[in-house]
Design a protein around this motif. Structure first.
Motif, short mmCIF file in Angstrom:
data_model
loop_
_atom_site.label_atom_id
_atom_site.label_comp_id
_atom_site.label_asym_id
_atom_site.label_seq_id
_atom_site.Cartn_x
_atom_site.Cartn_y
_atom_site.Cartn_z
N UNK A 105 38.11 39.48 35.85
CA UNK A 105 38.88 38.50 34.82
C UNK A 105 38.34 37.07 35.03
N UNK A 106 38.49 36.26 34.15
CA UNK A 106 38.17 34.82 34.47
C UNK A 106 39.47 34.40 35.03
N UNK A 107 39.30 33.61 36.38
CA UNK A 107 40.45 33.03 37.01
C UNK A 107 40.99 31.98 36.32
N UNK A 109 42.74 31.71 33.83
CA UNK A 109 42.93 31.68 32.38
C UNK A 109 43.78 32.84 32.00
#
Ligand code: ATP
Ligand code: MG
Lengths: 258, 406
Positions: A105-107, A109
């Motif tokens: 996952x995009x951190x 975010x």
């Protein structure tokens, strides 16, 4: 019944003699040595095998993240070898949902923004539809109330559910999950399998990689790799039912405590 | 990806790293602010020099006798005795482009009024001097040509002289002052002009009829210089040409011989002064541009680091369908946003600094639209230029390689 049969036999993924050779200097690693398999619409397959047997390599290729050295790969009737980089990106966007062992996952975010990500790269979707569809995907993994949380505020199981929501938000034809339960405990793993089973019931084809026979037992079909080849394919007559097992589990814990 | 989504993605990622974004921006902010401030200072001094040159008069030509060169010994300019009042008269007769002319002699005078005294320059000129130099009177009147013919002991004085001999706000018209012991009647006071381009007080002088100063004070027969004005600005070179021809003929010099006098026009002086200040502006702008460039390299540095740092993010984006061009655009837009936002903040800061310099240091500043536009374009160019390389590097990554990156 006849109609369902026709559906079942329609191959979403069809690979023939897939070969992948990694060359690092003088050393050649034959990760795949001629893999042929069909994944049909509505299929739920588990890929098993020892470490290093080529499972991830296979998944990356059918996920259009990597290209095979040789062999033919048809995704939803399209020959992948004919496509440009941009067309492959388009396929990844519209037809494939990928779930990684390490969530990816995009951190920093939010969960919802992570789920929106594939829709951001889909030109045909309006902002409003984007929100609705991401929220729906979050609901379908049971995380609608955590939409604004950041990944580091979520447990591993929750992060994986966000990743699953992300993989299904664009209505893919197939979800590919490389060891989706690898980092999770038993109960959380079963919860994840429950989600997959529900999605599969809705008609989404799913391929997962797993080391655990327990987990593979939730699927309809087990494919075993060894040394870059498929050595066994088994149809599971009666897969485990995650939903039912989850209902029974708290009872089991209570029994443990007695 | 749709442009709107690209912008959203870029804004989100900049907002995610506020500190990094701000520090990157700082380079651009400082660069642009210093470009604006430096150019404002350069342009300001240029404008004030131009303003001061216009106080010289309108379409002015100055004519000096050339330093005589006899026997190889150069004399100081203006000490030559070759120029006489006849030269003035012949120019009046024969130079149609010359609107007005006055001979000039100058001496220094010890001024006494009552028990106060003051030392200053005394100019001997025709009344036309006031027209040529645009010199207006605060009160009183200018002397006439009759005063000149009779070498009358009358004078017009500057405000500084008034203040030093009679006190501020005094009106000494009709009073007498002694200049080198000769009594002069004050008939006019000039309007305040302030300092000229060289820092001289233009209000510290006494102006008297030419003949009075030449005969009564200096006791010489020649004149030290002439001041003329051309009919129009366009006629300045023509007037200069006419004067040259007439004076050379009168001094019996052939067309190929060098003149024994020098003509300097207002245009010459303005050009000299402006080119000096132009060089200064360029110098300042260069220094400021270097800091802007350093800011740009800062952007590139951060973007490069962030491409490496964000390789995994790029992999994730690509795995869900981002094309190379989407990644390229996102990085480029991020760089552009940093530099544009930095540019806008820098422009505002530059204007504030310029105003501060103007009010606190009392320096002349002139903020031009050009410098604002230029630094805005420059900073966006920097964004594109220095953002391009890291962005392209990011776009070329293979999805699987980017994902595997540790
Ligand atoms: N990028 C790479 N470069 C070189 N060799 C690689 C690369 N990726 C995988 N390999 C090799 O290919 C073979 C298959 O690797 P792969 O990752 O597909 O195995 P796997 O079945 O997923 O194993 P695991 O269960 O441990 O994840 C291994 O021998 C591995 O060393
Ligand atoms: Mg693997």
């Amino acid at each position: 019944m006849a109609g369902e049969d026709v559906n079942m036999s329609q191959a979403i993924i069809s690979v023939k003699n897939l070969v992948k050779v990694y060359t690092m200097g003088d050393v050649e690693v034959h990760a795949l040595r001629g893999v042929s398999v069909d994944i049909r619409k509505g299929d739920f397959a588990a890929i098993m095998g020892r470490s290093g047997s080529g499972k991830s390599t296979f998944m990356n290729i059918i996920g259009c993240l990597d290209v095979p050295t040789r062999g033919k790969y048809m995704l939803d009737g399209v020959d992948i070898s004919m496509l440009s980089k941009d067309q492959l990106a388009n396929l990844r966007n519209l037809k494939i949902g990928f779930v990684f062992q390490s969530f990816n996952l995009l951190s920093r975010t939010s969960a919802l923004e992570n789920v929106e990500l594939p829709l951001m790269y889909n030109r045909k979707i309006s902002s409003k539809e984007m929100r609705n569809r991401s929220m729906k995907a979050m609901e379908s993994v049971g995380l609608a109330n955590r939409a604004d949380h950041m990944p580091n505020q979520l447990s591993g199981g929750e992060q994986q559910r966000v990743a699953i929501a992300r993989s299904l938000v664009n209505d893919p034809v197939v979800i590919l999950a490389d060891e989706p339960t690898g980092n999770l405990d038993t109960r959380t793993s079963i919860e994840v399998m429950d989600i997959f089973q529900r999605l599969n019931e809705q008609g989404i084809s799913i391929v997962i990689v797993t080391h655990e026979a327990d987990i593979a037992a939730f699927t309809k079909r087990n494919i075993t790799f060894r040394d870059g080849k498929i050595i066994r394919e088994v149809e599971i007559d009666k897969p485990r039912n995650a939903r039912e097992e989850l209902i029974q589990m708290p009872v089991a814990i209570e029994e443990d405590e007695l | 990806m749709k442009l709107k989504n690209l912008l959203i993605a870029a804004i989100r990622s900049l907002a995610k790293n506020k500190m990094r974004t701000f520090l990157t921006m700082l380079g651009i902010i400082i660069g642009v602010a210093s470009v604006i401030a430096m150019i404002a200072i350069g342009q300001g001094s240029k404008k004030s020099i131009q303003d001061q040159i216009s106080t010289l008069g309108t379409n002015v030509l100055m004519i000096w006798p050339q330093a005589s060169n006899t026997g190889g010994v150069r004399m100081e300019a203006g000490t030559s005795q070759k120029m006489t009042i006849d030269d003035v008269n012949i120019i009046i007769d024969r130079c149609p482009s010359v609107a007005a002319i006055t001979p000039q002699v100058r001496t220094s005078g010890q001024l006494v009024a009552g028990n106060l005294n003051w030392r200053t320059s005394v100019f001997g000129v025709y009344p036309t001097y006031f027209d040529i130099r645009n010199l207006k009177l605060e009160s009183g009147s200018v002397f006439t040509m009759n005063d000149d013919r009779s070498a009358s002991k009358v004078c017009v004085i500057g405000q500084t002289v008034v203040t030093n001999l009679f006190g501020a706000n005094a009106d000494p018209i009709g009073n007498f002052i002694r200049i080198n012991k000769i009594p002069f009647k004050i008939i006019g006071i000039t309007e305040t002009k302030g300092q000229n381009a060289y820092g001289q007080d233009q209000d510290d002088m006494v102006i008297a009829p030419f003949s009075t100063v030449q005969k009564r004070m200096l006791a010489i027969t020649y004149i030290q210089s002439m001041l003329a004005s051309a009919q129009t600005e366009a006629l300045i070179p023509v007037a200069s040409q006419e004067i040259t021809e007439v004076l050379k003929a009168k001094h019996h010099l052939g067309p190929s011989e060098d003149p024994d006098f020098t003509i300097r026009t207002q245009t010459d002086i303005a050009q000299m002064a402006t080119s000096t200040s132009a060089i200064m502006t360029i110098l300042l702008a260069t220094i400021a541009s270097i800091s802007l460039l350093v800011g740009g390299i800062g952007i590139m540095n951060i973007m490069l680091v962030s491409v490496t740092e964000r390789t995994r993010e790029i992999g994730i984006r690509m795995s869900v369908g981002a094309r190379g061009s989407d990644v390229l655009l996102q990085f480029l837009i991020e760089a552009l946003m940093i530099s544009l936002l930095g540019g806008v903040i820098g422009i505002v800061l530059g204007i504030v600094i310029s105003q501060l310099i103007a009010t606190v240091l009392n320096w002349p500043v002139n903020i031009t639209m050009n410098s604002i536009l230029m630094s805005f374009l420059f900073s966006s160019a920097i964004g594109i230029f220095f953002g391009w390389y890291p962005a392209r590097k990011a776009a070329r990554l293979n999805p699987i390689d980017a994902l595997r990156y540790e």
